[in-house]
Motif scaffolding. Structure first.
Motif, PDB file in Angstrom:
ATOM      1  N   THR A   8       0.727   7.403   4.152  1.00  0.00           N
ATOM      2  CA  THR A   8      -0.101   6.196   4.319  1.00  0.00           C
ATOM      3  C   THR A   8      -1.046   6.274   5.531  1.00  0.00           C
ATOM      4  N   PRO A   9      -0.555   6.579   6.747  1.00  0.00           N
ATOM      5  CA  PRO A   9      -1.498   6.627   7.874  1.00  0.00           C
ATOM      6  C   PRO A   9      -2.563   7.711   7.716  1.00  0.00           C
ATOM      7  N   TYR A  16      -3.787   8.729   4.886  1.00  0.00           N
ATOM      8  CA  TYR A  16      -4.726   8.188   3.900  1.00  0.00           C
ATOM      9  C   TYR A  16      -5.661   7.166   4.566  1.00  0.00           C
ATOM     10  N   LEU A  40       0.817  -1.215   0.000  1.00  0.00           N
ATOM     11  CA  LEU A  40       0.000   0.000   0.000  1.00  0.00           C
ATOM     12  C   LEU A  40       0.848   1.261   0.000  1.00  0.00           C
ATOM     13  N   SER A  41       1.858   1.300   0.907  1.00  0.00           N
ATOM     14  CA  SER A  41       2.607   2.557   0.992  1.00  0.00           C
ATOM     15  C   SER A  41       3.412   2.808  -0.277  1.00  0.00           C
ATOM     16  N   LYS A  79       5.675   8.359   1.394  1.00  0.00           N
ATOM     17  CA  LYS A  79       5.306   7.105   2.079  1.00  0.00           C
ATOM     18  C   LYS A  79       4.685   7.406   3.444  1.00  0.00           C
ATOM     19  N   SER A  80       5.032   8.563   3.977  1.00  0.00           N
ATOM     20  CA  SER A  80       4.476   8.894   5.298  1.00  0.00           C
ATOM     21  C   SER A  80       3.005   9.330   5.206  1.00  0.00           C
TER      22      SER A  80
END
Lengths: 468, 235
Positions: A398-399, A401, A274-275, A395-396
């Motif tokens: 992700t949370p 999102y 996902l990330s 990538k950071s």
């Protein structure tokens, strides 16, 4: 069969780019593929299928492609090209050996014309974009009038999809045909929460599935893709779909959508990659924002793109999402990644995010549209100016999102498809409303001008009108 | 008695007068030179501030993440940095020339030491800067990666990475400066070996269970996700 295209169509004036066979682009093709192209010499329609370990589903896709070409384009020379990423499960063999015995099933009067089916491993960075690159190179060398690409894990694909994706190019004068599907309300969450609203707000075209993965293209657009030199970036991976759509929209190619029915694909682990996936897609979007900043700066509002195909309702498989896990990821992200988010988010935005994470409860969790739009815009601006840490920064997200998806799941738990669509439309309008804020922070205007807006413009909530 | 005192005083005063005769002219020249260099430094700083825009350099610092390292919100401008560096360099040169005018053993040694040490100091400074930048870059990458992989204690992993990289930078800088190189190197070896030994012991004694439990929980989470394997596609 699709009919009734408006004529005469004013096709955008394009300089036809001849792609020489000895360019660097063509040299990156495998020798066997070049050899086959030299033998075949010409094809009117190229169907491209990228794959990696899709032996279970690709046979169905190939059969649908074969039947689609035979049924809807019998007078055209068609070719099916599988661009494989080194599958270990016999995917290429399935492509070349799948039996085609659908003449009677399709009620065809004439026997189906044989369609060349080829399978080659692509070279370069492993990913969907590299697979597409080889397909485009071959289509260009074969002087194809139209090229269509479809995913290899589709279960719901039918021969009609090829008619819907190819005919607007061959007979409608369109350069780019994007898909329009019925999807479960929780499916395509990157599309619904970031890519569709952002692309629409930036370039002013309402292409509902800009990263759908199934597209039809004209030869000029194909050649435009091939002459670009950013193939070895995130475009080589999951960034390819939005890259294709953005170039088509931003450079003024004629775009439309075709209604394909339901999009059902092979089941997979929703958390896998996902990330990386999110990073590659957002990185492509943000880099293209930089390239086309003068294009989107002056565009306001958005207009619906032409939509072809007979629209009908379909039943969709249920999708399970784990709300607790998403909320935990969001909360933990706020605890752990504050130092990284600080690089991208403005102090007030970061404070709101942290406060939200601190008070988050599964029952009534709500990440406001405006806050989400500001998060996306602020990350876009930081990604523009931070070349080295762009990947880490993105990538950071992700949370954040997952927090947004969790909020969407809570809000839409009891909603039907139409209401959900309305909800997404509201988010899109928020993106459009806050575009001046993006322009301010993107072009580095004064902090006062870049202050986040405090109130929303009322009354702009009109659900998308579609032409069918 | 008084005669003796007079002789002593005469000796002292004579000594002072001799010293003054020897040192006053170079001191006056040194002060004058230093003043000239100070004026030159101020002028150069003013000129650089006005003439150099440094926008490209500012962008480079931002793109490389150096701006954020040097200032909290990343608002670093190259022009004042370069102008400031030029100012202090000119002052330093003025001070050294002024010192060398005294032509004593002490001042000669001071000037020589500064001249020889300066390149090393600059190199060591650059090593420390590069180390800090690398430490920041790697620790952030580790932080985000460990978080997204759902590994325990991401911030500790990031801090450990930062400390490790900075420690290596300190060892390298001390090597360049020749400042207790063996001590730092030995410390580095001891810390590195100690970490490996501690990890081995932890694994061997109690940690094995903890690792097993962690791996089991990871496996369980993976199985959970397998159960969730569905049509949910983020794209």
């Amino acid at each position: 069969m699709l009919t009734g295209f408006p004529r005469p169509l004013q096709r955008r004036k394009l300089v036809k780019v001849a792609v020489p066979k000895n360019t660097k682009q063509i040299q990156s093709m495998p020798a066997e593929a070049r050899q086959v192209v030299d033998e075949i010499r010409h094809a009117d329609i190229v169907v491209g299928i990228p794959s990696y370990n899709n032996s279970k589903t690709i046979g169905h896709v190939v059969r649908a492609a074969h039947a689609g070409l035979a049924k809807y384009f019998p007078s055209y020379n068609g070719i099916i090209i599988n661009s494989d990423g080194g599958s270990k499960d016999g995917t290429p063999e399935v492509v070349t050996q799948t039996p085609m015995q659908d003449s009677q099933l399709l009620l065809l009067n004439t026997p189906m014309k044989p369609v060349n089916r080829l399978s080659f491993p692509y070279h370069g960075i492993p990913g969907k974009g590299s697979a597409f690159r080889m397909i485009f190179q071959m289509a260009s060398m074969l002087d194809a009038k139209a090229c269509v690409v479809v995913d290899s894990d589709l279960r719901s694909i039918t021969p009609e999809w090829f008619d819907l994706l190819i005919r607007p190019v061959l007979e409608g004068g369109f350069d780019f045909v994007a898909p329009y599907y019925h999807r479960h309300k929780y499916d395509g969450t990157i599309t619904n929460s970031i890519v569709y609203p952002l692309t629409r707000c930036l370039y002013g075209q309402r292409l509902r599935q800009p990263i759908g993965g199934d597209f039809g293209m004209s030869q000029p657009l194909l050649n435009r893709y091939l002459e670009r030199d950013d193939w070895e970036t995130d475009v080589a991976r999951f960034g390819i779909d939005i890259w294709m759509t953005t170039i088509a929209v931003a450079e003024g190619f004629k775009v439309c959508q075709s209604f394909l029915g339901a999009k059902l694909h092979d089941a997979k682990d929703p958390g896998a990659d996902l990330s990386a996936m999110l990073q590659q897609v957002t990185s492509s979007v943000f880099l293209l924002m930089r390239e086309y900043e003068n294009t989107w700066r002056g565009r306001t509002g958005s207009e619906p793109a032409a939509l072809f195909g007979f629209r009908y309702d379909v039943g969709l498989d249920p999708i399970n999402v784990n709300l607790d896990r998403m909320l935990t990821a969001f909360r933990k992200g706020a605890e752990d990644l504050g130092d990284v988010w600080k690089l991208a988010l403005r102090p007030d935005t970061l404070a709101e995010v942290k406060e939200l994470a601190r008070t988050a409860k599964p029952g009534d969790f709500h990440l406001d549209d405006e806050l989400w739009v500001r998060i996306v815009y602020e990350f876009a601006c930081t990604a523009k100016s931070s070349r080295l840490e762009r990947a880490t920064l993105l990538k950071s997200i992700t949370p954040l999102y997952l927090g947004r998806v969790a909020s969407f799941v809570v809000e839409t738990a009891e909603m039907g498809a139409a209401e959900v669509e309305h909800r997404i439309e509201r988010l899109c309008l928020k993106f459009e409303e806050l575009k001046p804020y993006l322009i301010n922070i993107w072009f580095g205007e004064t902090p006062a001008a870049a202050a986040p807006p405090q109130s929303s413009a009322p009354g702009a909530e009109q659900p998308e009108q579609m032409e069918v | 008695m008084i005669r003796t005192l007079e002789q002593l005083l005469e000796g002292v005063v004579g000594g002072i007068v001799t010293q003054l005769n020897n040192l006053l002219p170079p001191l006056i020249v040194a002060v004058f030179l230093f003043a000239v260099f100070f004026v030159a430094a101020v002028l150069v700083r003013w000129f650089l501030t006005k003439a150099v825009k440094g926008a490209r350099m500012d962008r480079f610092l931002k793109e490389m993440g150096l701006s954020n390292m040097l200032a909290d919100r990343g608002d670093v401008h190259t022009t004042p940095l370069v102008a400031g560096a030029a100012f202090w360099m000119i002052l330093l040169v003025g001070a050294l020339i002024g010192l060398s005018l005294f032509n004593t053993q002490l001042t000669t040694r001071m000037v020589e030491a500064t001249v020889f040490l300066f390149p090393k100091l600059v190199t060591a400074g650059l090593i420390m800067l590069a180390g800090a930048w690398l430490a920041q870059f790697l620790s952030r990458s580790v932080l985000v990666w460990t978080h997204n992989e759902e590994l325990p204690a991401p911030r500790r992993w990031a801090a450990a990475t930062k400390v490790m990289v900075m420690f290596i930078a300190v060892v390298a800088a001390s090597e360049v400066l020749g400042f207790a190189p063996h001590v730092f190197f030995a410390a580095f070896v001891i810390v590195g070996s100690g970490a490996v030994l501690a990890a081995s012991l932890a694994m061997g004694l109690g940690g094995r269970d903890a690792v097993r439990r962690y791996l089991e929980s990871r496996e369980a989470a993976k199985l959970d996700r397998e159960d969730e394997k569905s049509l949910w596609n983020h794209l």
